[in-house]
Scaffold this motif. Structure first.
Motif, PDB file in Angstrom:
ATOM      1  N   LEU A 153       0.760  -1.247  -0.239  1.00  0.00           N
ATOM      2  CA  LEU A 153      -0.121  -0.019   0.110  1.00  0.00           C
ATOM      3  C   LEU A 153       0.815   1.349  -0.193  1.00  0.00           C
ATOM      4  CD1 LEU A 153      -2.835  -1.340   2.342  1.00  0.00           C
ATOM      5  CD2 LEU A 153      -2.799  -0.671   0.191  1.00  0.00           C
ATOM      6  N   ALA A 154       1.833   1.465   1.092  1.00  0.00           N
ATOM      7  CA  ALA A 154       2.892   2.461   0.649  1.00  0.00           C
ATOM      8  C   ALA A 154       3.523   2.797  -0.861  1.00  0.00           C
ATOM      9  CB  ALA A 154       4.159   1.870   1.739  1.00  0.00           C
ATOM     10  N   GLY A 155       4.049   1.206  -1.058  1.00  0.00           N
ATOM     11  CA  GLY A 155       4.703   1.834  -2.843  1.00  0.00           C
ATOM     12  C   GLY A 155       3.463   2.244  -3.747  1.00  0.00           C
ATOM     13  N   LEU A 156       2.053   1.446  -3.491  1.00  0.00           N
ATOM     14  CA  LEU A 156       1.458   2.193  -3.866  1.00  0.00           C
ATOM     15  C   LEU A 156       0.559   4.085  -3.580  1.00  0.00           C
ATOM     16  CD1 LEU A 156      -1.299   0.079  -4.186  1.00  0.00           C
ATOM     17  CD2 LEU A 156      -0.100   0.561  -5.637  1.00  0.00           C
ATOM     18  N   ALA A 157       0.979   5.102  -2.768  1.00  0.00           N
ATOM     19  CA  ALA A 157       0.747   5.818  -2.195  1.00  0.00           C
ATOM     20  C   ALA A 157       1.959   6.578  -3.237  1.00  0.00           C
ATOM     21  CB  ALA A 157       1.144   6.155  -0.911  1.00  0.00           C
ATOM     22  N   HIS A 158       3.366   5.615  -2.588  1.00  0.00           N
ATOM     23  CA  HIS A 158       4.628   6.676  -3.291  1.00  0.00           C
ATOM     24  C   HIS A 158       4.484   7.068  -5.100  1.00  0.00           C
ATOM     25  CE1 HIS A 158       7.528   6.494  -0.026  1.00  0.00           C
ATOM     26  NE2 HIS A 158       6.493   5.402   0.601  1.00  0.00           N
ATOM     27  N   GLU A 159       4.359   5.812  -5.760  1.00  0.00           N
ATOM     28  CA  GLU A 159       3.283   5.833  -6.633  1.00  0.00           C
ATOM     29  C   GLU A 159       2.826   7.615  -7.286  1.00  0.00           C
ATOM     30  OE1 GLU A 159       2.087   2.687  -9.068  1.00  0.00           O
ATOM     31  OE2 GLU A 159       3.597   0.926  -7.907  1.00  0.00           O
ATOM     32  N   VAL A 160       1.942   7.486  -6.452  1.00  0.00           N
ATOM     33  CA  VAL A 160       1.082   8.863  -6.751  1.00  0.00           C
ATOM     34  C   VAL A 160       1.945  10.082  -6.196  1.00  0.00           C
ATOM     35  CG1 VAL A 160      -0.748   7.497  -7.240  1.00  0.00           C
ATOM     36  CG2 VAL A 160      -0.848   8.324  -5.400  1.00  0.00           C
ATOM     37  N   GLY A 161       2.645   9.527  -5.148  1.00  0.00           N
ATOM     38  CA  GLY A 161       3.061  11.425  -4.146  1.00  0.00           C
ATOM     39  C   GLY A 161       1.878  11.476  -3.819  1.00  0.00           C
ATOM     40  N   ALA A 162       1.471  10.265  -2.777  1.00  0.00           N
ATOM     41  CA  ALA A 162       0.292  10.443  -1.435  1.00  0.00           C
ATOM     42  C   ALA A 162       1.475  10.230  -0.758  1.00  0.00           C
ATOM     43  CB  ALA A 162      -0.848   9.697  -1.839  1.00  0.00           C
ATOM     44  N   ILE A 163       1.319  10.672   0.600  1.00  0.00           N
ATOM     45  CA  ILE A 163       1.369  10.094   2.702  1.00  0.00           C
ATOM     46  C   ILE A 163       0.697   8.651   2.898  1.00  0.00           C
ATOM     47  CG2 ILE A 163       1.490  11.334   4.844  1.00  0.00           C
ATOM     48  CD1 ILE A 163       3.221  12.414   2.468  1.00  0.00           C
ATOM     49  N   MET A 164       1.632   8.018   3.390  1.00  0.00           N
ATOM     50  CA  MET A 164       1.731   6.725   4.223  1.00  0.00           C
ATOM     51  C   MET A 164       1.021   6.605   5.048  1.00  0.00           C
ATOM     52  SD  MET A 164       0.019   3.546   3.522  1.00  0.00           S
ATOM     53  CE  MET A 164       0.073   2.322   4.279  1.00  0.00           C
ATOM     54  N   LEU A 165       0.150   6.850   5.709  1.00  0.00           N
ATOM     55  CA  LEU A 165      -0.105   7.222   7.281  1.00  0.00           C
ATOM     56  C   LEU A 165      -0.122   4.781   7.960  1.00  0.00           C
ATOM     57  CD1 LEU A 165      -0.504   7.315  10.441  1.00  0.00           C
ATOM     58  CD2 LEU A 165      -3.131   7.825   9.451  1.00  0.00           C
ATOM     59  N   CYS A 166       0.635   5.159   8.685  1.00  0.00           N
ATOM     60  CA  CYS A 166       0.784   3.157   9.572  1.00  0.00           C
ATOM     61  C   CYS A 166      -0.330   3.053  10.768  1.00  0.00           C
ATOM     62  CB  CYS A 166       1.939   2.251   9.404  1.00  0.00           C
ATOM     63  SG  CYS A 166       2.002   1.091   9.843  1.00  0.00           S
ATOM     64  N   ASP A 167      -1.517   2.985  11.045  1.00  0.00           N
ATOM     65  CA  ASP A 167      -0.978   2.758  12.350  1.00  0.00           C
ATOM     66  C   ASP A 167      -0.646   1.336  13.151  1.00  0.00           C
ATOM     67  OD1 ASP A 167      -2.624   1.576  14.990  1.00  0.00           O
ATOM     68  OD2 ASP A 167      -4.749   2.120  14.608  1.00  0.00           O
ATOM     69  N   ALA A 168       0.631   1.790  13.537  1.00  0.00           N
ATOM     70  CA  ALA A 168       1.569   0.204  13.814  1.00  0.00           C
ATOM     71  C   ALA A 168       1.029  -0.009  15.143  1.00  0.00           C
ATOM     72  CB  ALA A 168       2.798   0.670  14.016  1.00  0.00           C
ATOM     73  N   VAL A 169       0.200   0.581  16.051  1.00  0.00           N
ATOM     74  CA  VAL A 169      -0.307   0.319  17.589  1.00  0.00           C
ATOM     75  C   VAL A 169      -0.488  -1.439  17.560  1.00  0.00           C
ATOM     76  CG1 VAL A 169      -1.690   0.641  19.267  1.00  0.00           C
ATOM     77  CG2 VAL A 169      -1.562   2.317  17.640  1.00  0.00           C
ATOM     78  N   GLN A 170      -0.708  -1.792  17.161  1.00  0.00           N
ATOM     79  CA  GLN A 170      -0.567  -3.285  17.308  1.00  0.00           C
ATOM     80  C   GLN A 170       0.732  -4.220  17.407  1.00  0.00           C
ATOM     81  OE1 GLN A 170      -3.150  -4.523  20.003  1.00  0.00           O
ATOM     82  NE2 GLN A 170      -4.432  -3.223  19.497  1.00  0.00           N
ATOM     83  N   GLY A 171       1.147  -3.963  16.308  1.00  0.00           N
ATOM     84  CA  GLY A 171       2.733  -4.480  15.614  1.00  0.00           C
ATOM     85  C   GLY A 171       3.899  -3.689  15.704  1.00  0.00           C
ATOM     86  N   PHE A 172       3.970  -2.558  15.999  1.00  0.00           N
ATOM     87  CA  PHE A 172       5.044  -1.857  17.426  1.00  0.00           C
ATOM     88  C   PHE A 172       5.420  -3.415  18.509  1.00  0.00           C
ATOM     89  CE2 PHE A 172       7.339   0.475  20.063  1.00  0.00           C
ATOM     90  CZ  PHE A 172       8.351   0.315  19.398  1.00  0.00           C
ATOM     91  N   GLY A 173       6.637  -3.381  17.763  1.00  0.00           N
ATOM     92  CA  GLY A 173       7.134  -4.797  19.211  1.00  0.00           C
ATOM     93  C   GLY A 173       7.015  -6.176  18.720  1.00  0.00           C
ATOM     94  N   ARG A 174       6.361  -6.626  17.959  1.00  0.00           N
ATOM     95  CA  ARG A 174       6.396  -7.738  16.983  1.00  0.00           C
ATOM     96  C   ARG A 174       6.236  -8.250  16.792  1.00  0.00           C
ATOM     97  NH1 ARG A 174       0.856  -5.159  20.454  1.00  0.00           N
ATOM     98  NH2 ARG A 174       1.438  -6.644  21.954  1.00  0.00           N
TER      99      ARG A 174
END
Length: 370
Positions: free
Chosen positions: A158-179
């Motif tokens: 999804l970040a790659g798709l955002a980069h392709e069109v110059g959009a900002i990518m936000l990741c909610d990593a609350v449940q993933g951080f540290g895991r």
């Protein structure tokens, strides 16, 4: 009490409590004061910031402390739209309320919001996402690990798709951080301390250089001129220590969670169905349903076991989970679902015991209904 609600909050690590104690009891100075005590508090906050940056593992970014992930997500979303001429957000229907409600508020201000559907497995289709993410898009927002069903979204793609069109990518990593490893693609990453054995009341927003959102809070600009408010040294130190431990213990925690996952799976018969993808998920989150089960009643009948129906932010509303409905479940199926969360401090024997009690009481419900 057997605690199986790790997605709602995690137990405070003893090391975190010890690290925080001096900053609660004796070292009470304002970290923004030029006094010796103030400078000492400021130095402790900077050490905590460095520990978080190290645990995140992403380059070319800086981190601001917030009051929690809700503030971080609101700031990221609204602040990004304020600095962009584009008026379109693309997100996923199963995101946390902090994302979805922020998007809904912006929708009332004339911003177009595209909520991507998910399949029965809870995962977004990348071709559908590709069609939605275009040159009108200011922001793409996606959760790494879903808080209700534990599925892992393809954030890197999804970040790659955002980069392709110059959009900002936000990741909610609350449940993933540290895991899980946080993919390198996002411009913004939201975190919360109390989901990684840290204290409540503190979160963070990681920002890639050049992608910093406009300030949400105005005042003294204490956090790099981007976020105002007096920081709590105790909370920041606690978050930093929790991040250090998460980084240090990640391998052991992962192995332990895999054992717990197997214990839990072996405890439930084929009558129980796992909600969301079995393969593409974090194994410390087990969301299950049983036909005819009254999940809310089950929680009331098992007061010595802490588990939930879904998001702690929405469980008291009485409404079926928006995440489970997005999977295509009926309201009845959603209300027949429960979420078990386990991790670092969960014992195999206590998990096995809790699952046995859940199965027994659920079977009694079925027998009474027959």
């Amino acid at each position: 009490m057997i605690y199986l609600d790790y997605q709602a909050s995690t137990p405070l690590a003893p090391e975190v409590a010890a690290a925080m104690r001096p900053w609660i009891e004796d070292k009470f100075a304002n970290p923004h004061s030029p006094s010796t005590w103030g400078r000492e508090a400021a130095a402790a906050i900077e050490l905590a910031r460095d520990r978080l940056l190290g645990a995140i593992g992403l380059d070319e970014g800086r981190l601001a402390f917030t009051s929690g992930a809700t503030e971080a997500l609101n700031w990221a979303i609204r602040g990004t739209l304020e600095r962009s001429e584009r008026r379109r957000i693309v997100t996923i229907a199963t995101e946390h309320a902090a994302v979805l409600d922020s998007c809904e508020w912006l929708e009332g201000q004339g911003v177009q919001v595209v909520r991507l559907p998910v399949g029965r497995d809870g995962l977004v289709d990348l071709e559908t996402a590709r069609a939605a993410i275009d040159e009108r898009t200011a922001l793409v927002a996606a959760m790494l690990v879903n808080n209700e069903i534990g599925v892992v979204q393809p954030v890197a793609e999804l970040a790659g798709l955002a980069h392709e069109v110059g959009a900002i990518m936000l990741c909610d990593a609350v449940q993933g951080f540290g895991r899980l490893e946080i993919p390198a693609g996002p411009h913004l990453v939201a975190l919360s301390a109390h989901k990684v054995h840290g204290p409540k009341g503190v979160g963070a927003l990681w920002m890639r250089k050049g992608a910093e959102p406009r300030p949400l809070l105005h005042g003294g600009g204490q956090e790099m001129g981007l976020r105002s408010g007096t920081l709590s040294p105790a909370l920041a130190v606690g978050f930093g220590e929790a991040a250090r431990l998460a980084d240090e213990c990640r391998g052991r925690d992962c192995d332990h969670v895999e054992k717990l996952w197997q214990v839990a799976l072996s405890s439930f018969s084929d009558d129980w169905t796992i909600n969301g993808s079995v393969e593409t998920r974090y194994h410390g989150n087990l969301n299950l349903r049983l036909d005819g089960l009254d999940g809310a009643r089950l929680i009331g009948e098992l007061r010595n076991i802490a588990f939930s129906l879904g998001s702690a932010c929405a469980s008291g509303s009485g409404r079926p989970s928006h995440v489970l409905r997005a999977l295509g479940l009926s309201d009845r199926e959603a209300r027949s679902s429960i979420r078990l969360g386990f991790g670092r401090y969960t014992g195999e024997a206590e998990l096995r015991s809790a699952c046995r009690h859940i199965v027994r009481v659920a079977r009694e419900q079925q027998e009474w209904a027959a």
